[in-house]
Design a protein around this motif. Structure first.
Motif, PDB file in Angstrom:
ATOM      1  N   GLY B  76       0.869  -1.056   0.025  1.00 21.56           N
ATOM      2  CA  GLY B  76      -0.032  -0.154   0.094  1.00 21.56           C
ATOM      3  C   GLY B  76       0.935   1.228   0.031  1.00 21.56           C
ATOM      4  O   GLY B  76       1.971   1.281   0.804  1.00 21.56           O
ATOM      5  N   PHE B  77       0.630   2.320  -0.797  1.00 17.89           N
ATOM      6  CA  PHE B  77       1.264   3.457  -0.973  1.00 17.89           C
ATOM      7  C   PHE B  77       0.108   4.602  -0.353  1.00 17.89           C
ATOM      8  O   PHE B  77      -0.869   4.874  -0.615  1.00 17.89           O
ATOM      9  N   TRP B  78       0.610   4.977   0.857  1.00 18.94           N
ATOM     10  CA  TRP B  78      -0.408   6.174   1.569  1.00 18.94           C
ATOM     11  C   TRP B  78       0.406   7.535   1.596  1.00 18.94           C
ATOM     12  O   TRP B  78       1.606   7.610   1.744  1.00 18.94           O
ATOM     13  N   SER B  79      -0.401   8.335   1.446  1.00 15.41           N
ATOM     14  CA  SER B  79      -0.194   9.810   1.534  1.00 15.41           C
ATOM     15  C   SER B  79       0.113   9.935   3.198  1.00 15.41           C
ATOM     16  O   SER B  79      -0.826   9.497   3.705  1.00 15.41           O
ATOM     17  N   GLY B  80       0.990  11.094   3.563  1.00 10.52           N
ATOM     18  CA  GLY B  80       0.967  11.250   4.936  1.00 10.52           C
ATOM     19  C   GLY B  80       0.180  12.717   5.448  1.00 10.52           C
ATOM     20  O   GLY B  80       0.356  12.941   6.420  1.00 10.52           O
ATOM     21  N   GLY B  81      -0.311  13.383   4.383  1.00 11.30           N
ATOM     22  CA  GLY B  81      -0.982  14.487   4.836  1.00 11.30           C
ATOM     23  C   GLY B  81      -0.083  15.561   5.247  1.00 11.30           C
ATOM     24  O   GLY B  81       1.035  15.613   4.722  1.00 11.30           O
ATOM     25  N   HIS B  82      -0.414  16.312   6.285  1.00 11.01           N
ATOM     26  CA  HIS B  82       0.492  17.233   6.830  1.00 11.01           C
ATOM     27  C   HIS B  82       1.709  16.740   7.599  1.00 11.01           C
ATOM     28  O   HIS B  82       2.467  17.599   8.046  1.00 11.01           O
ATOM     29  N   THR B  83       1.703  15.412   7.727  1.00  7.54           N
ATOM     30  CA  THR B  83       3.186  15.053   8.410  1.00  7.54           C
ATOM     31  C   THR B  83       4.152  15.114   7.015  1.00  7.54           C
ATOM     32  O   THR B  83       5.251  14.993   7.376  1.00  7.54           O
ATOM     33  N   GLY B  84       3.596  15.117   5.890  1.00  7.54           N
ATOM     34  CA  GLY B  84       4.428  15.565   4.788  1.00  7.54           C
ATOM     35  C   GLY B  84       5.203  14.274   4.234  1.00  7.54           C
ATOM     36  O   GLY B  84       5.994  14.715   3.185  1.00  7.54           O
ATOM     37  N   ASP B  85       4.794  13.342   4.486  1.00  3.67           N
ATOM     38  CA  ASP B  85       5.475  12.115   3.734  1.00  3.67           C
ATOM     39  C   ASP B  85       4.904  11.156   2.943  1.00  3.67           C
ATOM     40  O   ASP B  85       3.775  11.382   2.761  1.00  3.67           O
ATOM     41  N   PHE B  86       5.449  10.073   2.267  1.00  2.94           N
ATOM     42  CA  PHE B  86       5.011   9.124   1.544  1.00  2.94           C
ATOM     43  C   PHE B  86       5.324   7.756   2.378  1.00  2.94           C
ATOM     44  O   PHE B  86       6.451   7.678   2.774  1.00  2.94           O
ATOM     45  N   ARG B  87       4.071   7.101   2.527  1.00  2.00           N
ATOM     46  CA  ARG B  87       4.165   5.827   3.503  1.00  2.00           C
ATOM     47  C   ARG B  87       3.938   4.730   2.710  1.00  2.00           C
ATOM     48  O   ARG B  87       3.232   4.512   1.640  1.00  2.00           O
ATOM     49  N   VAL B  88       4.625   3.499   3.024  1.00  2.00           N
ATOM     50  CA  VAL B  88       4.491   2.101   2.563  1.00  2.00           C
ATOM     51  C   VAL B  88       4.224   1.089   3.312  1.00  2.00           C
ATOM     52  O   VAL B  88       4.567   1.017   4.524  1.00  2.00           O
ATOM     53  N   LEU B  89       2.962   0.687   3.325  1.00  6.06           N
ATOM     54  CA  LEU B  89       2.180  -0.375   4.337  1.00  6.06           C
ATOM     55  C   LEU B  89       2.216  -1.482   3.711  1.00  6.06           C
ATOM     56  O   LEU B  89       2.418  -1.888   2.430  1.00  6.06           O
ATOM     57  N   GLY B  90       2.291  -2.589   4.395  1.00  6.13           N
ATOM     58  CA  GLY B  90       2.116  -4.159   3.988  1.00  6.13           C
ATOM     59  C   GLY B  90       0.470  -4.374   4.302  1.00  6.13           C
ATOM     60  O   GLY B  90       0.105  -3.864   5.430  1.00  6.13           O
ATOM     61  N   PHE B 513      -4.523   6.695  -1.292  1.00 10.05           N
ATOM     62  CA  PHE B 513      -3.774   5.454  -1.187  1.00 10.05           C
ATOM     63  C   PHE B 513      -3.796   4.463  -2.234  1.00 10.05           C
ATOM     64  O   PHE B 513      -5.077   4.579  -2.914  1.00 10.05           O
ATOM     65  N   ILE B 514      -3.093   3.808  -2.598  1.00  5.50           N
ATOM     66  CA  ILE B 514      -3.144   2.842  -3.442  1.00  5.50           C
ATOM     67  C   ILE B 514      -2.802   1.392  -3.055  1.00  5.50           C
ATOM     68  O   ILE B 514      -2.128   1.273  -2.184  1.00  5.50           O
ATOM     69  N   ILE B 515      -3.441   0.386  -3.444  1.00 12.14           N
ATOM     70  CA  ILE B 515      -3.085  -1.074  -2.934  1.00 12.14           C
ATOM     71  C   ILE B 515      -2.749  -1.866  -4.259  1.00 12.14           C
ATOM     72  O   ILE B 515      -3.498  -1.738  -5.162  1.00 12.14           O
ATOM     73  N   PHE B 516      -1.770  -2.651  -4.178  1.00 12.40           N
ATOM     74  CA  PHE B 516      -1.317  -3.665  -5.290  1.00 12.40           C
ATOM     75  C   PHE B 516      -0.605  -4.667  -4.878  1.00 12.40           C
ATOM     76  O   PHE B 516       0.105  -4.791  -3.803  1.00 12.40           O
ATOM     77  N   LYS B 517      -0.593  -5.813  -6.007  1.00  9.01           N
ATOM     78  CA  LYS B 517       0.121  -6.907  -5.410  1.00  9.01           C
ATOM     79  C   LYS B 517       1.549  -6.761  -5.470  1.00  9.01           C
ATOM     80  O   LYS B 517       2.403  -6.203  -6.351  1.00  9.01           O
ATOM     81  N   ARG B 518       2.116  -7.438  -4.359  1.00  9.16           N
ATOM     82  CA  ARG B 518       3.726  -7.367  -4.079  1.00  9.16           C
ATOM     83  C   ARG B 518       4.625  -7.676  -5.399  1.00  9.16           C
ATOM     84  O   ARG B 518       5.588  -7.155  -5.433  1.00  9.16           O
ATOM     85  N   GLU B 519       3.846  -8.520  -6.425  1.00  4.29           N
ATOM     86  CA  GLU B 519       4.641  -8.876  -7.350  1.00  4.29           C
ATOM     87  C   GLU B 519       5.292  -7.856  -8.321  1.00  4.29           C
ATOM     88  O   GLU B 519       6.073  -7.889  -9.051  1.00  4.29           O
ATOM     89  N   LEU B 520       4.613  -6.739  -8.341  1.00  2.00           N
ATOM     90  CA  LEU B 520       4.564  -5.787  -9.151  1.00  2.00           C
ATOM     91  C   LEU B 520       5.902  -4.835  -8.787  1.00  2.00           C
ATOM     92  O   LEU B 520       6.412  -3.919  -9.526  1.00  2.00           O
ATOM     93  N   LEU B 521       6.482  -5.121  -7.607  1.00  7.69           N
ATOM     94  CA  LEU B 521       7.603  -4.249  -7.266  1.00  7.69           C
ATOM     95  C   LEU B 521       8.977  -5.424  -7.125  1.00  7.69           C
ATOM     96  O   LEU B 521       8.646  -6.275  -6.700  1.00  7.69           O
ATOM     97  N   ARG B 522      10.122  -4.689  -7.529  1.00  7.55           N
ATOM     98  CA  ARG B 522      11.283  -5.270  -7.222  1.00  7.55           C
ATOM     99  C   ARG B 522      12.336  -4.322  -6.667  1.00  7.55           C
ATOM    100  O   ARG B 522      13.132  -4.005  -7.401  1.00  7.55           O
ATOM    101  N   PRO B 523      12.025  -3.955  -5.489  1.00 10.78           N
ATOM    102  CA  PRO B 523      13.161  -2.925  -4.908  1.00 10.78           C
ATOM    103  C   PRO B 523      14.460  -3.637  -4.883  1.00 10.78           C
ATOM    104  O   PRO B 523      14.633  -4.793  -4.697  1.00 10.78           O
ATOM    105  N   LYS B 524      15.603  -2.755  -4.625  1.00 11.31           N
ATOM    106  CA  LYS B 524      16.809  -3.026  -4.472  1.00 11.31           C
ATOM    107  C   LYS B 524      17.351  -2.612  -3.016  1.00 11.31           C
ATOM    108  O   LYS B 524      16.805  -1.691  -2.441  1.00 11.31           O
ATOM    109  N   GLN B 525      18.223  -3.651  -2.596  1.00  8.40           N
ATOM    110  CA  GLN B 525      18.142  -3.483  -1.100  1.00  8.40           C
ATOM    111  C   GLN B 525      19.758  -3.016  -0.824  1.00  8.40           C
ATOM    112  O   GLN B 525      20.212  -2.870   0.248  1.00  8.40           O
TER     113      GLN B 525
END
Lengths: 644, 644
Positions: B76-90, B513-525
């Motif tokens: 899940g990608f969530w906006s943080g409002g006036h906290t001003g951030d971009f959040r990533v949820l599982g 916010f948007i919610i999508f399948k985990r297979e759609l991302l391949r982050p680098k660590q």
């Protein structure tokens, strides 16, 4: 020995925890060619410390899962590390309910933006914030009769040696004090009663240990003579938040603990060698748990037996080892503990402090009555206060308690929690080799640091839940790039065996935390307007008030409108906006943002805040409500017109 | 009618949700003496909109609870409002896995402290940050073939009209653009393919709607003539992040949507009246869903049919209603929708945009093929593109989809989600009064705003999970003072009936916010060191390099040491520290803090960052690792010595 760079990085989760253990922390340690006291493994309760694989981590236990609308039964106060905040969690759900900004600006609240928050945080002569970073490690709350009384919590900032106080009625930071003469303020603990006056059965002092040894004063002298560097231990007044006194000491302070009778505080000391590289900091086989005799220190201060450093007026007494050899007059007592100890925790029965060895695989149990005997001259040898020193496993850091005589210690290198019985350990140490003090072990994931259990830091430890702060999460959550969440793992400790029940990710990096029953707090959800001298008490008081180039704009918010709904100022004016939220309904918070003017803050029900800025841009600026309040929230605006 | 101040505030949780509903939002609205279009309730599918109590909210459903170590199945990608951030949820766990700082400094990461982050955020001539507040509302990700392709996400800042891009390989913000000529940039949506070139089947533009109407340019002119105020709709290049073009329009933009064929973008418009108080903004019974013909706009720009405002070089075409009466040449089309509409959402079948009425209890279904017909001159009356306008309940705001023909709309005032069938609504609107389009209703707690479902904003909506952002939490969590968490409630939508399964508290205030399948991302660590031109690639490159009063200190970190372990600078030097983390092990992040110098930042594996400051204080400063990395983390320090 392979080093980290020989390992292929992996972008996808890898369930092999043993592989990780064998490469990251241990290999890093060994790769740096250090012995880390592993030789100490040859002594003690060997059978119990053999790292047999723990039982499967996932087992049945009390459910940490709540139904929608069901409330948690415990509060958790967590430090936020270099995120710089104080966090409030609900347990057992692990849900983060609040973050209280203290050392670091917060764009949601307007912390660091409003005049009121800037006054708490501290500013430079030009009005900008003195600091915008912080590193919170430890948080503890005020006591009465051995339990939390719901008045205050305190939290440290290691980067800039500040201590913040959080009011637990409104969950806001109301005071910050920068400690003089120290660097790397790390451990913190409130006292639990007065050492002399039995009527003061609650917290009146907060003790602060400083980690980094520096020249005194740190004004450019002695920079190349590290043997002259020293740290100090500080006492802060719980009410005034002023520094009452400091103690000059040997070694670097790690954690702090206080006794339930108010007589003793202690800090674990690493680098008693006074080294300034890590090899030098770990050359000695034993360091110290350093005890402070509070009554004697305060008597010495009263008698004028102190010095001061630089511009600071804070009295500093001499607590170095050399100056305190005579127990009858000593202010401090250096009980020896093995190699770079880390955590020190008071058992809930009030009898012991338990020190974790970090670079030694041991836990050391110190009996407080015996330390007092030494100060009284009736215990000839101070280290006889050590009633147990037993093997626990590799990398012991911190200890929690269940109120049933058991201790739970994190093993950083083993990535384990070891549950052990304190009285059995004392028997074992006394020679009874049949005393099997290790009760259980639980693998955690990965590299645990702090640990705490429900009510563990009070006389009312209830042995229900235990949380453990794991520094690495690696494969425990969906990947989100190179920066990983940390893991606060929740363990059910109500039975004989520990049961891992949940993984809670947290933004780095919580260190210490406390967990306590929800009945101990009674927060207020509406402000008392009398707390705010600037309050705009009624819409009739709203308006623009000019005094030369200084303009005060008094605004009232009442959903769905600000009053006034437009106001004019002139280019070059110094504008102060005072905003009161007249809404009285719980949870009905308003925000106030001014585009391009870098202003945003919120006002909770009946709260007042102010901001001051220079009107340096011509034009129309729609001030708007940033905190969803009403069906006409989007339409809730005020027009600021900046004229030539 | 009683107002809020007549109600006794309550400090403790109150489970009576109906009482809250009847006092806070509704009373506030009625207390302000407004009709809010309730008269519209007299028409339409009356039986279905009677607010019968929903079934008990807590029912059996798919479990959102994971076992320890079990991974979420959705991001899940969530906006943080006036906290001003971009959040990533599982999801379904609701666990917050990451916060990506973009508009607001972040003390953990060093965002706003490091030179690299300051370059992205933007600075004033004196080098300090231009803005330190932000208000993020909407976040969407880049598309390819109608699904997310894992390249980028974008997020808006309403306070300062900025758009930020987040790279989804490393989960970092790499670009921020401040939109010219606008105020209150609110809605945002990427396009899904090119309107002309079929080979461009992925996102190349991002559309941005501005909410507040202002003088153009906003330089002090026309301040007292609000009838001249206007807003603009902007197009930002997805790769360069430069503003390609803007459109001058009537009304205030709320949300933005784009069609799957790339031909149309749209924004819901409130305040087509051009009012500047809320009464004026809601005087008309209908506002508009404003469509943009992308190909025609870009042709007009290419043909030089544009103007510019002030210092901005961005071409602005005229999209006002008056200038676009002829469908054959129109750049824009104003489809009428009832009273202050809020959300506009594209159905996953690509056929419809659905507008929520906010102050009207209706949902409006607009058929995109018919809008294109109007532009082609084959649909004489634009509003014939409206194929349904049906009653849903009070305060409809946003809509999600399950891919099975159903829409889920939040009802802010009713504190409900209504599940309704789009084709049945079209039949009902066409005259078939037996078409029961309302399928289900679910009470939520409280005052829902945005809503989204798994894959809902793609052609692959899968109808598994739905999340709803509730603006008030009131009694849902343990009390933590006047500022409440908000609630993201999770709903199982896999069956006919909706099932509420979890309450997730969040720091205010997520919007979209948007919610999508985990297979759609391949982050680098692990970072690629080639991304960092300043990298200190080897410990041999570390050291102090002086150029007059400018000193560069190149440092390498490799657990458990910094290299060099001490360095000297002189009072008054401008010091730049460049730090590379040479560790390659996943999750092995180091921090670097300098006490009293307001410096802290982290370096992830193989990452490089730099800071520049003036050495304005004499003495010894122990730079230390702030991010737990190793058993000797506490000992991981470097000594900065500032000499006279």
């Amino acid at each position: 020995m392979s080093r980290e760079q020989d390992l292929a990085p992996e972008a996808q989760p890898d369930p092999s925890r043993r592989r990780f253990l064998n490469t990251a922390a241990v290999a890093g340690l060994a790769g740096a060619s250090m012995s880390v006291g592993l030789s100490a493994c040859n002594q003690g309760n060997k059978a119990a410390t053999v790292a047999a694989p723990a039982a499967a981590a996932v087992e049945e236990g009390h459910s940490p899962h709540l139904k929608p609308g069901e409330l948690d039964t415990y509060y958790g106060f967590w430090s936020g590390g270099h995120t710089g905040d104080f966090r409030v969690l609900g347990l057992p759900s692990g849900r983060e309910l609040h973050r209280v900004p203290c050392f670091v600006p917060d764009a949601l609240v307007g912390w660091g933006i409003t005049n009121e928050s800037k006054a708490v945080m501290g500013t430079k002569p030009d009005g900008s914030l003195k600091y915008t970073v912080g590193d919170t490690h430890h948080t503890h709350a005020s006591y009465k009769d051995g339990n939390y009384d719901g008045r205050y919590a305190w939290i440290n900032d290691k980067i800039n040696s500040r201590i913040a106080r959080i009011r637990l009625d409104y969950f806001v930071c109301d005071k910050i004090t920068e400690l003089p003469n120290v660097q790397g303020f790390h451990g913190i603990f409130p006292d639990k009663r007065d050492p002399v006056d039995p009527a003061i059965n609650y917290t009146t002092r907060v003790f602060c240990g400083a980690e980094f040894h520096i020249p005194l004063p740190n004004d450019g002298r002695d920079m190349d003579t590290p043997e002259k560097y020293r740290t100090l231990f500080s006492c802060v007044d719980a009410e005034s938040m002023e520094v009452r006194w400091q103690v000059l000491i040997d070694g670097n302070c790690d954690l702090v603990a206080t006794s339930y009778d108010g007589k003793l505080a202690a800090t674990n000391q690493y680098n008693t060698e006074g080294g300034f590289h890590y090899e030098g900091m770990m050359s000695a086989e034993r360091d110290a748990c350093l005890f402070f005799n509070i009554a004697r220190i305060e008597a010495a201060v009263k008698a004028g037996k102190f010095t001061t450093y630089g511009n600071s007026k804070v009295p500093v007494v001499d607590g170095t080892r050399a100056a305190n050899a005579d127990p009858k007059t000593a202010l401090t007592a250096y009980v020896s503990v093995p190699k770079n100890p880390h955590g020190v925790n008071a058992s809930p029965d009030g009898k012991y402090f338990i020190c974790a060895g970090k670079l030694s695989p041991t836990g050391t149990v110190i009996e407080l009555a015996k330390v007092l005997d030494w100060f009284d001259g009736t215990l000839p040898e101070l280290d006889k206060a050590i009633v147990a020193e037993v093997e626990l496993g590799l990398g012991p850091l911190h200890t929690a308690f269940d109120g049933r005589g058991n201790a739970y210690t994190t093993l950083f290198l083993d990535s384990q929690i070891v549950k052990w019985n304190v009285e059995a350990a004392i028997k074992f140490h006394a020679g009874d080799k049949t005393a099997n003090y290790v009760v259980d072990r639980l693998d955690v994931t990965y590299q645990p640091g702090h640990i705490n259990a429900s009510q563990s830091e009070t006389m009312f430890a209830d042995g229900k839940w235990l949380a453990v702060g794991c520094k690495f999460s690696k494969d425990r959550f969906l990947p989100v790039g190179p920066l990983h969440a940390e893991t606060e793992q929740l363990v059910d400790i109500s039975g004989e065996k520990m049961k891992l029940v949940a993984d809670h990710p947290v933004r780095p990096e919580p260190h210490d935390f406390i967990i306590f029953k929800r009945e101990l707090l009674r927060p207020k959800q509406i402000y008392d307007m009398a707390e705010f001298p600037l309050a705009v008490k009624d819409q009739k008081e709203a308006g623009v008030f000019r005094d030369g180039k200084k303009v005060t704009v008094k605004i009232a918010s009442l959903a769905p409108a600000f009053d006034p709904r437009e106001f004019k100022v002139k280019l070059g004016d110094e504008v102060t906006i005072i905003l009161t939220n007249l809404d009285k309904v719980e949870d009905l918070t308003h925000g106030f943002a001014i585009p391009k003017y870098n202003v945003n803050f919120i006002v909770n029900p009946q709260e007042t805040k102010s901001v001051t800025f220079k009107a340096d841009k011509l034009g129309v600026y729609w001030c708007y409500c940033t905190h969803f309040c009403h069906a006409l929230h989007l339409e809730m605006r005020a027009r600021m017109i900046v004229e030539a």
